[in-house]
Design a protein around this motif. Structure first.
Motif, PDB file in Angstrom:
ATOM      1  N   LYS A  12       4.808  10.705 -16.218  1.00  0.00           N
ATOM      2  CA  LYS A  12       4.830   9.702 -15.157  1.00  0.00           C
ATOM      3  C   LYS A  12       5.384  10.315 -13.869  1.00  0.00           C
ATOM      4  O   LYS A  12       6.292  11.137 -13.898  1.00  0.00           O
ATOM      5  N   GLN A  13       4.833   9.869 -12.755  1.00  0.00           N
ATOM      6  CA  GLN A  13       5.311  10.316 -11.446  1.00  0.00           C
ATOM      7  C   GLN A  13       5.900   9.120 -10.706  1.00  0.00           C
ATOM      8  O   GLN A  13       5.365   8.007 -10.773  1.00  0.00           O
ATOM      9  N   TYR A  14       6.991   9.345  -9.981  1.00  0.00           N
ATOM     10  CA  TYR A  14       7.684   8.272  -9.286  1.00  0.00           C
ATOM     11  C   TYR A  14       7.722   8.563  -7.791  1.00  0.00           C
ATOM     12  O   TYR A  14       8.061   9.670  -7.366  1.00  0.00           O
ATOM     13  N   VAL A  15       7.333   7.554  -7.020  1.00  0.00           N
ATOM     14  CA  VAL A  15       7.405   7.628  -5.565  1.00  0.00           C
ATOM     15  C   VAL A  15       8.589   6.777  -5.118  1.00  0.00           C
ATOM     16  O   VAL A  15       8.651   5.575  -5.416  1.00  0.00           O
ATOM     17  N   ARG A  16       9.527   7.383  -4.416  1.00  0.00           N
ATOM     18  CA  ARG A  16      10.717   6.665  -3.961  1.00  0.00           C
ATOM     19  C   ARG A  16      10.562   6.302  -2.489  1.00  0.00           C
ATOM     20  O   ARG A  16      10.156   7.137  -1.676  1.00  0.00           O
ATOM     21  N   GLU A  17      10.885   5.060  -2.148  1.00  0.00           N
ATOM     22  CA  GLU A  17      10.750   4.593  -0.778  1.00  0.00           C
ATOM     23  C   GLU A  17      11.932   3.727  -0.392  1.00  0.00           C
ATOM     24  O   GLU A  17      12.596   3.133  -1.248  1.00  0.00           O
ATOM     25  N   GLN A  18      12.177   3.674   0.915  1.00  0.00           N
ATOM     26  CA  GLN A  18      13.143   2.734   1.487  1.00  0.00           C
ATOM     27  C   GLN A  18      12.418   1.887   2.519  1.00  0.00           C
ATOM     28  O   GLN A  18      11.777   2.437   3.423  1.00  0.00           O
ATOM     29  N   MET A 204      16.702  -5.819  -2.271  1.00  0.00           N
ATOM     30  CA  MET A 204      15.642  -6.020  -3.255  1.00  0.00           C
ATOM     31  C   MET A 204      15.217  -4.675  -3.836  1.00  0.00           C
ATOM     32  O   MET A 204      15.013  -3.707  -3.095  1.00  0.00           O
ATOM     33  N   HIS A 205      15.087  -4.625  -5.160  1.00  0.00           N
ATOM     34  CA  HIS A 205      14.527  -3.456  -5.821  1.00  0.00           C
ATOM     35  C   HIS A 205      13.121  -3.800  -6.304  1.00  0.00           C
ATOM     36  O   HIS A 205      12.924  -4.775  -7.027  1.00  0.00           O
ATOM     37  N   LEU A 206      12.149  -3.018  -5.862  1.00  0.00           N
ATOM     38  CA  LEU A 206      10.752  -3.230  -6.227  1.00  0.00           C
ATOM     39  C   LEU A 206      10.301  -2.072  -7.101  1.00  0.00           C
ATOM     40  O   LEU A 206      10.438  -0.901  -6.733  1.00  0.00           O
ATOM     41  N   PHE A 207       9.756  -2.411  -8.263  1.00  0.00           N
ATOM     42  CA  PHE A 207       9.192  -1.407  -9.173  1.00  0.00           C
ATOM     43  C   PHE A 207       7.721  -1.735  -9.367  1.00  0.00           C
ATOM     44  O   PHE A 207       7.370  -2.831  -9.806  1.00  0.00           O
ATOM     45  N   TYR A 216       4.331   5.500 -10.245  1.00  0.00           N
ATOM     46  CA  TYR A 216       5.117   4.289 -10.052  1.00  0.00           C
ATOM     47  C   TYR A 216       5.870   4.369  -8.728  1.00  0.00           C
ATOM     48  O   TYR A 216       6.330   5.452  -8.331  1.00  0.00           O
ATOM     49  N   ARG A 217       6.005   3.220  -8.072  1.00  0.00           N
ATOM     50  CA  ARG A 217       6.798   3.129  -6.843  1.00  0.00           C
ATOM     51  C   ARG A 217       8.165   2.546  -7.178  1.00  0.00           C
ATOM     52  O   ARG A 217       8.261   1.454  -7.739  1.00  0.00           O
ATOM     53  N   ASN A 218       9.194   3.272  -6.827  1.00  0.00           N
ATOM     54  CA  ASN A 218      10.575   2.837  -7.009  1.00  0.00           C
ATOM     55  C   ASN A 218      11.146   2.594  -5.613  1.00  0.00           C
ATOM     56  O   ASN A 218      11.501   3.536  -4.912  1.00  0.00           O
ATOM     57  N   GLN A 219      11.231   1.353  -5.214  1.00  0.00           N
ATOM     58  CA  GLN A 219      11.457   1.018  -3.811  1.00  0.00           C
ATOM     59  C   GLN A 219      12.771   0.264  -3.615  1.00  0.00           C
ATOM     60  O   GLN A 219      13.046  -0.716  -4.294  1.00  0.00           O
ATOM     61  N   HIS A 220      13.569   0.732  -2.660  1.00  0.00           N
ATOM     62  CA  HIS A 220      14.816   0.074  -2.269  1.00  0.00           C
ATOM     63  C   HIS A 220      14.585  -0.614  -0.919  1.00  0.00           C
ATOM     64  O   HIS A 220      14.146   0.029   0.035  1.00  0.00           O
ATOM     65  N   THR A 221      14.880  -1.910  -0.860  1.00  0.00           N
ATOM     66  CA  THR A 221      14.445  -2.714   0.282  1.00  0.00           C
ATOM     67  C   THR A 221      15.581  -3.574   0.821  1.00  0.00           C
ATOM     68  O   THR A 221      16.282  -4.241   0.052  1.00  0.00           O
ATOM     69  N   ILE A 222      15.738  -3.573   2.129  1.00  0.00           N
ATOM     70  CA  ILE A 222      16.561  -4.553   2.826  1.00  0.00           C
ATOM     71  C   ILE A 222      15.658  -5.731   3.177  1.00  0.00           C
ATOM     72  O   ILE A 222      14.610  -5.546   3.806  1.00  0.00           O
ATOM     73  N   ARG A 223      16.040  -6.938   2.765  1.00  0.00           N
ATOM     74  CA  ARG A 223      15.174  -8.106   2.980  1.00  0.00           C
ATOM     75  C   ARG A 223      15.920  -9.180   3.755  1.00  0.00           C
ATOM     76  O   ARG A 223      17.017  -9.605   3.356  1.00  0.00           O
ATOM     77  N   VAL A 224      15.323  -9.615   4.874  1.00  0.00           N
ATOM     78  CA  VAL A 224      15.899 -10.670   5.714  1.00  0.00           C
ATOM     79  C   VAL A 224      14.814 -11.707   5.976  1.00  0.00           C
ATOM     80  O   VAL A 224      13.790 -11.389   6.592  1.00  0.00           O
ATOM     81  N   PHE A 225      15.020 -12.958   5.490  1.00  0.00           N
ATOM     82  CA  PHE A 225      14.054 -14.040   5.649  1.00  0.00           C
ATOM     83  C   PHE A 225      14.721 -15.232   6.332  1.00  0.00           C
ATOM     84  O   PHE A 225      15.879 -15.560   6.036  1.00  0.00           O
ATOM     85  N   TYR A 226      13.946 -15.870   7.216  1.00  0.00           N
ATOM     86  CA  TYR A 226      14.392 -17.099   7.861  1.00  0.00           C
ATOM     87  C   TYR A 226      13.445 -18.233   7.458  1.00  0.00           C
ATOM     88  O   TYR A 226      12.224 -18.086   7.544  1.00  0.00           O
TER      89      TYR A 226
END
Length: 246
Positions: A12-18, A204-207, A216-226
């Protein structure tokens, strides 16, 4: 040699993103049974904010079975910006249908929905858009739990803790390897400015399993919703602000 290389190919290959996700949501109720749904998103990536990743514009028409049970159907336009070796944007047309319901407890609030999407994505070949579209269905289950953190509880000015998870599954004849699409796990805080408006912010952590199947995408996310609600009924009671609809 073939026997030795097979395990390597299967790895498996993992793509890391912010990323950073910004969103504005509105639900407007026109009458006892009818209302509208609108949400707009800007998503950035590459060290959280250095490049555009995706924009989403979603609208819908809502039928209120009760104040706490709602049926919605609508359309979303999604634009995927160039990513990796791709230098052209990819548009997507996405009709969607949803049932959403709310549960109230003495010291907690729970929002759930099940959503079905029909995804028509413009095909990209050799870094050029074609006139063809890939198509698949996607189903989503979302659950959001709200817990009060201060004495004001769920009243305006009271802070809340939000734990939110959404799982998505693909299906359709064009899906071969990635039946599991992604899981989004979010933890953050909620601040209600009034009975009609609130701000949500957190991590938010998105897999995600990508179409290749072994990537696979292993994504670390700052989430701001109004979120903001309008209720146009005469002498209408204050409607609860709906929770996440990413």
């Amino acid at each position: 040699m073939l026997l030795l290389t097979r395990p390597v190919l299967a790895q498996k290959q993992y793509v890391r993103e912010q990323q950073t996700w910004l969103g504005i949501f509105n639900q407007t109720r026109f009458s006892q049974h009818w209302g509208s749904w609108t949400d707009l998103h800007l998503r950035l990536h590459d060290h959280f904010v250095q490049a555009s990743y995706q924009t989403v514009a979603r609208v819908g028409l809502t039928y209120y079975l009760t104040d706490d049970v709602r049926l919605t159907g609508g359309y979303a336009y999604v634009h995927h910006y160039p990513d990796g070796a791709r230098t052209v944007g990819q548009p997507e047309h996405r009709p969607w249908q949803q049932v959403q319901w709310f549960s109230k407890f003495p010291k907690a609030r729970l929002m759930q929905w099940v959503r079905l999407e029909e995804r028509f994505r413009r095909t990209i070949r050799q870094n050029e858009r074609t006139d063809d579209f890939d198509f698949n269905y996607r189903t989503r289950y979302n659950a959001a739990l709200f817990l009060p953190l201060t004495k004001r509880g769920f009243e305006p000015g009271g802070w809340q803790f939000l734990l939110n998870n959404e799982v998505m599954m693909n299906f359709g004849k064009e899906i071969r390897l990635n039946y599991f699409d992604q899981n989004r796990l979010f933890a953050g805080v909620v601040y209600p400015f009034s009975k009609h408006a609130q701000l949500q912010a957190g991590y938010m952590h998105l897999f995600q399993q990508l179409p290749a199947g072994s990537t696979y995408r292993n994504q670390h996310t700052i989430r701001v919703f109004y979120f903001h609600n309008f209720d146009l009924r005469p002498a209408a009671p204050a409607a609860p602000v709906s929770s996440p609809a990413p």
